[in-house]
Write a protein that holds these residues in place. Structure first.
Motif, PDB file in Angstrom:
ATOM      1  N   GLY A 134      23.963 -57.386  23.211  1.00 35.24           N
ATOM      2  CA  GLY A 134      24.420 -57.822  22.076  1.00 35.24           C
ATOM      3  C   GLY A 134      23.418 -57.375  21.124  1.00 35.24           C
ATOM      4  O   GLY A 134      22.178 -57.276  21.450  1.00 35.24           O
ATOM      5  N   ASN A 135      23.493 -56.519  19.923  1.00 33.33           N
ATOM      6  CA  ASN A 135      22.796 -56.171  18.982  1.00 33.33           C
ATOM      7  C   ASN A 135      23.376 -56.656  17.795  1.00 33.33           C
ATOM      8  O   ASN A 135      24.491 -56.405  17.090  1.00 33.33           O
ATOM      9  N   TRP A 136      22.503 -57.701  17.220  1.00 33.71           N
ATOM     10  CA  TRP A 136      22.978 -58.455  16.276  1.00 33.71           C
ATOM     11  C   TRP A 136      22.434 -57.746  14.799  1.00 33.71           C
ATOM     12  O   TRP A 136      23.024 -58.206  13.705  1.00 33.71           O
ATOM     13  N   LYS A 137      21.769 -56.711  14.978  1.00 33.75           N
ATOM     14  CA  LYS A 137      21.344 -56.009  13.637  1.00 33.75           C
ATOM     15  C   LYS A 137      20.714 -56.782  12.713  1.00 33.75           C
ATOM     16  O   LYS A 137      20.087 -58.011  12.855  1.00 33.75           O
ATOM     17  N   MET A 138      21.056 -56.588  11.382  1.00 33.60           N
ATOM     18  CA  MET A 138      20.360 -57.734  10.211  1.00 33.60           C
ATOM     19  C   MET A 138      21.357 -58.758   9.924  1.00 33.60           C
ATOM     20  O   MET A 138      22.092 -58.550   8.828  1.00 33.60           O
ATOM     21  N   GLY A 189      15.382 -46.525  19.249  1.00 31.57           N
ATOM     22  CA  GLY A 189      16.151 -45.323  18.849  1.00 31.57           C
ATOM     23  C   GLY A 189      17.689 -45.642  18.421  1.00 31.57           C
ATOM     24  O   GLY A 189      18.275 -44.628  18.595  1.00 31.57           O
ATOM     25  N   HIS A 190      17.701 -46.620  18.201  1.00 33.59           N
ATOM     26  CA  HIS A 190      19.158 -47.068  17.639  1.00 33.59           C
ATOM     27  C   HIS A 190      19.581 -46.089  16.497  1.00 33.59           C
ATOM     28  O   HIS A 190      18.543 -45.807  15.510  1.00 33.59           O
ATOM     29  N   SER A 191      20.587 -45.316  16.308  1.00 38.10           N
ATOM     30  CA  SER A 191      21.220 -44.592  15.141  1.00 38.10           C
ATOM     31  C   SER A 191      20.734 -44.938  13.807  1.00 38.10           C
ATOM     32  O   SER A 191      20.399 -44.110  13.092  1.00 38.10           O
ATOM     33  N   TYR A 199      24.829 -44.896  25.225  1.00 34.55           N
ATOM     34  CA  TYR A 199      25.399 -43.912  24.454  1.00 34.55           C
ATOM     35  C   TYR A 199      26.137 -44.496  23.399  1.00 34.55           C
ATOM     36  O   TYR A 199      27.275 -45.391  23.659  1.00 34.55           O
ATOM     37  N   GLU A 200      25.785 -44.291  21.976  1.00 31.95           N
ATOM     38  CA  GLU A 200      26.597 -44.623  21.054  1.00 31.95           C
ATOM     39  C   GLU A 200      26.888 -43.642  20.002  1.00 31.95           C
ATOM     40  O   GLU A 200      26.138 -43.194  19.283  1.00 31.95           O
ATOM     41  N   PRO A 201      28.004 -43.203  20.046  1.00 34.13           N
ATOM     42  CA  PRO A 201      28.526 -41.972  19.192  1.00 34.13           C
ATOM     43  C   PRO A 201      28.393 -42.669  17.903  1.00 34.13           C
ATOM     44  O   PRO A 201      29.159 -43.687  17.610  1.00 34.13           O
ATOM     45  N   TRP A 248      29.925 -41.913  14.999  1.00 33.61           N
ATOM     46  CA  TRP A 248      30.930 -42.080  14.423  1.00 33.61           C
ATOM     47  C   TRP A 248      31.864 -43.054  15.002  1.00 33.61           C
ATOM     48  O   TRP A 248      32.916 -43.510  14.155  1.00 33.61           O
ATOM     49  N   ALA A 249      31.529 -43.545  15.908  1.00 34.54           N
ATOM     50  CA  ALA A 249      32.215 -45.047  16.330  1.00 34.54           C
ATOM     51  C   ALA A 249      31.465 -46.225  15.987  1.00 34.54           C
ATOM     52  O   ALA A 249      32.027 -47.275  16.264  1.00 34.54           O
ATOM     53  N   ILE A 250      30.426 -46.438  15.585  1.00 31.64           N
ATOM     54  CA  ILE A 250      29.726 -47.523  15.284  1.00 31.64           C
ATOM     55  C   ILE A 250      30.281 -48.143  14.017  1.00 31.64           C
ATOM     56  O   ILE A 250      29.966 -47.511  13.138  1.00 31.64           O
ATOM     57  N   GLY A 251      30.594 -49.305  14.189  1.00 30.07           N
ATOM     58  CA  GLY A 251      31.127 -50.118  13.257  1.00 30.07           C
ATOM     59  C   GLY A 251      32.207 -49.481  12.249  1.00 30.07           C
ATOM     60  O   GLY A 251      32.677 -50.031  11.384  1.00 30.07           O
ATOM     61  N   THR A 252      32.937 -48.748  13.113  1.00 28.42           N
ATOM     62  CA  THR A 252      33.926 -48.206  12.212  1.00 28.42           C
ATOM     63  C   THR A 252      35.407 -48.236  12.677  1.00 28.42           C
ATOM     64  O   THR A 252      36.320 -48.128  12.180  1.00 28.42           O
ATOM     65  N   GLY A 270      28.224 -47.939  23.439  1.00 29.24           N
ATOM     66  CA  GLY A 270      28.394 -48.844  22.175  1.00 29.24           C
ATOM     67  C   GLY A 270      28.972 -47.981  21.249  1.00 29.24           C
ATOM     68  O   GLY A 270      29.248 -46.756  21.151  1.00 29.24           O
ATOM     69  N   GLY A 271      29.737 -49.000  20.515  1.00 26.33           N
ATOM     70  CA  GLY A 271      30.477 -47.962  19.411  1.00 26.33           C
ATOM     71  C   GLY A 271      32.044 -48.716  19.154  1.00 26.33           C
ATOM     72  O   GLY A 271      32.859 -48.461  19.947  1.00 26.33           O
ATOM     73  N   SER A 272      32.092 -49.775  18.441  1.00 22.09           N
ATOM     74  CA  SER A 272      33.304 -50.651  18.266  1.00 22.09           C
ATOM     75  C   SER A 272      33.706 -51.126  19.405  1.00 22.09           C
ATOM     76  O   SER A 272      34.995 -50.979  19.683  1.00 22.09           O
ATOM     77  N   CYS A 273      33.064 -51.598  20.471  1.00 22.14           N
ATOM     78  CA  CYS A 273      33.358 -52.001  21.680  1.00 22.14           C
ATOM     79  C   CYS A 273      33.950 -53.475  21.336  1.00 22.14           C
ATOM     80  O   CYS A 273      33.208 -54.201  20.750  1.00 22.14           O
ATOM     81  N   LYS A 274      34.988 -53.873  21.873  1.00 21.04           N
ATOM     82  CA  LYS A 274      35.480 -55.212  21.602  1.00 21.04           C
ATOM     83  C   LYS A 274      36.290 -55.618  23.098  1.00 21.04           C
ATOM     84  O   LYS A 274      36.420 -54.819  23.958  1.00 21.04           O
ATOM     85  N   GLY A 315      28.114 -52.273  27.907  1.00 17.23           N
ATOM     86  CA  GLY A 315      28.261 -52.004  26.511  1.00 17.23           C
ATOM     87  C   GLY A 315      26.913 -52.665  25.756  1.00 17.23           C
ATOM     88  O   GLY A 315      26.195 -53.416  26.128  1.00 17.23           O
ATOM     89  N   LEU A 316      26.818 -51.942  24.791  1.00 11.94           N
ATOM     90  CA  LEU A 316      25.774 -52.513  23.592  1.00 11.94           C
ATOM     91  C   LEU A 316      26.696 -52.678  22.492  1.00 11.94           C
ATOM     92  O   LEU A 316      27.194 -51.801  21.938  1.00 11.94           O
ATOM     93  N   ILE A 317      26.767 -53.965  21.950  1.00 13.42           N
ATOM     94  CA  ILE A 317      27.611 -54.581  21.213  1.00 13.42           C
ATOM     95  C   ILE A 317      27.225 -55.243  19.779  1.00 13.42           C
ATOM     96  O   ILE A 317      26.345 -55.983  19.840  1.00 13.42           O
ATOM     97  N   GLY A 318      27.699 -54.399  18.916  1.00 17.84           N
ATOM     98  CA  GLY A 318      27.310 -54.945  17.502  1.00 17.84           C
ATOM     99  C   GLY A 318      28.064 -55.916  16.900  1.00 17.84           C
ATOM    100  O   GLY A 318      28.042 -57.195  17.278  1.00 17.84           O
ATOM    101  N   GLY A 319      29.170 -55.695  16.068  1.00 21.27           N
ATOM    102  CA  GLY A 319      29.954 -56.691  15.348  1.00 21.27           C
ATOM    103  C   GLY A 319      30.569 -57.774  16.245  1.00 21.27           C
ATOM    104  O   GLY A 319      30.695 -58.565  16.116  1.00 21.27           O
ATOM    105  N   ALA A 320      31.075 -57.291  17.355  1.00 21.33           N
ATOM    106  CA  ALA A 320      31.884 -58.214  18.386  1.00 21.33           C
ATOM    107  C   ALA A 320      30.816 -59.183  19.197  1.00 21.33           C
ATOM    108  O   ALA A 320      31.335 -60.010  19.559  1.00 21.33           O
TER     109      ALA A 320
HETATM  110  P1  PGA Z   1      29.298 -51.877  16.787  1.00 21.75           P
HETATM  111  O1  PGA Z   1      27.771 -51.609  16.968  1.00 21.75           O
HETATM  112  O2  PGA Z   1      29.993 -52.473  18.057  1.00 21.75           O
HETATM  113  O3  PGA Z   1      29.687 -52.836  15.480  1.00 21.75           O
HETATM  114  O4  PGA Z   1      30.248 -50.709  16.521  1.00 21.75           O
HETATM  115  C1  PGA Z   1      27.328 -51.062  17.932  1.00 21.75           C
HETATM  116  C2  PGA Z   1      25.825 -50.813  17.963  1.00 21.75           C
HETATM  117  O5  PGA Z   1      25.496 -50.262  16.740  1.00 21.75           O
HETATM  118  O6  PGA Z   1      24.923 -51.262  18.658  1.00 21.75           O
END
Ligand code: PGA
Length: 251
Positions: free
Chosen positions: A8-12, A95-97, A166-168, A170-174, A211-215, A231-236
């Motif tokens: 999980g990547n909780w971000k801020m 190195g997160h985008s 690998y986190e495209p 265009w797929a992150i949080g979109t 990683g990128g909108s993985c649910k 996976g590297l998971i943000g929002g979920a």
């Molecule tokens: P996301 O983020 O799952 O919310 O798209 C992934 C990430 O940035 O690591």
């Protein structure tokens, strides 16, 4: 063989109190669960010590989301790899985008950060990925190859301690996930670039996460691909049940 990992990547996001509750929930769900992957949460610096105190790291790994390229001293506001390790964390996202885009992190800095992380026994989760324009103009493989070069000063032994994500962009949080085939193609490319540099054995032992909108709804299809090792998971990752739904995609 390589490990499957869901991180999980909780971000801020979350206060310390909210973060401790979330970590406790995930920890409780993992306690009795049979999982077929390593599970990690990467949390804000402020949360590390408090979260470490409430989780069982045999079941749930802990990481930071960044670290400084410097060791110590007059770098106001920075947090060193040694400081991160002293909280009990074992991983660090590098190195997160969002770091590359908003904080201008480049290959040279990321090579140094990776060195500092490894020197302090932190396992780097090293992120690569192209932006939409690069996806559309077809340069995405080259973009990711050059991002990987930041790691190529490492010995094979040290490279073996790195996890790739690998986190495209265009797929992150979109909500727009790469298709499982797009992910597989890129992961196979990454593994080939690693094999060309370090040999097949090292490449085959490297975990490459998507990683990128993985649910929970798309994780199974992505993780079924031979070169997608988790996976590297943000929002979920901000809700214990959706995060666990992704962990269970490996069952
Ligand atoms: P996301 O983020 O799952 O919310 O798209 C992934 C990430 O940035 O690591």
């Amino acid at each position: 063989m390589r490990k499957n990992i869901v991180a999980g990547n909780w971000k801020m996001n979350t206060t310390v109190q909210e973060g401790v509750s979330l970590a406790q929930e995930v920890n409780a769900l993992l306690k009795d669960a049979k999982t077929n992957c390593d599970v990690v949460i990467c949390v804000p610096f402020t949360h590390l010590t408090a979260v470490n105190a409430v989780i069982d790291q045999n079941k749930l790994g802990l990481g930071a989301e960044n670290c400084s390229e410097h060791d110590k001293g007059a770098y106001t506001g920075e947090v060193s790899a040694q400081m991160v390790a002293s909280t009990g964390a074992n991983y660090v996202i590098l190195g997160h985008s969002e770091r590359r885009q908003y904080f201008g992190e480049n290959n040279e800095q990321l090579a140094t950060k990776t060195r500092k992380a490894l020197d302090n026994n932190l396992k780097p989760i090293f992120c690569v990925g192209e932006v939409l324009e690069e996806r559309e103009n077809g340069t995405y493989n080259d973009v990711v190859s050059s991002q990987l070069e930041a790691l190529f000063g490492l010995s094979a032994e040290d490279f073996g301690k790195v996890v790739i994500a690998y986190e495209p962009v265009w797929a992150i949080g979109t909500g727009k996930t790469a298709t499982a085939d797009q992910a597989q193609d890129m992961h196979a490319h990454i593994r080939k670039v690693i094999a060309d540099k370090y040999g097949k054995e090292v490449a085959d032992a490297t975990s490459i996460l998507y990683g990128g909108s993985c649910k929970p709804t798309n994780a199974k299809e992505l993780f079924a691909k031979p070169d997608v090792d988790g996976g590297l998971i943000g929002g979920a990752a901000l809700k214990a049940d959706s995060f666990m739904g992704i962990v269970e995609a490996f069952n």
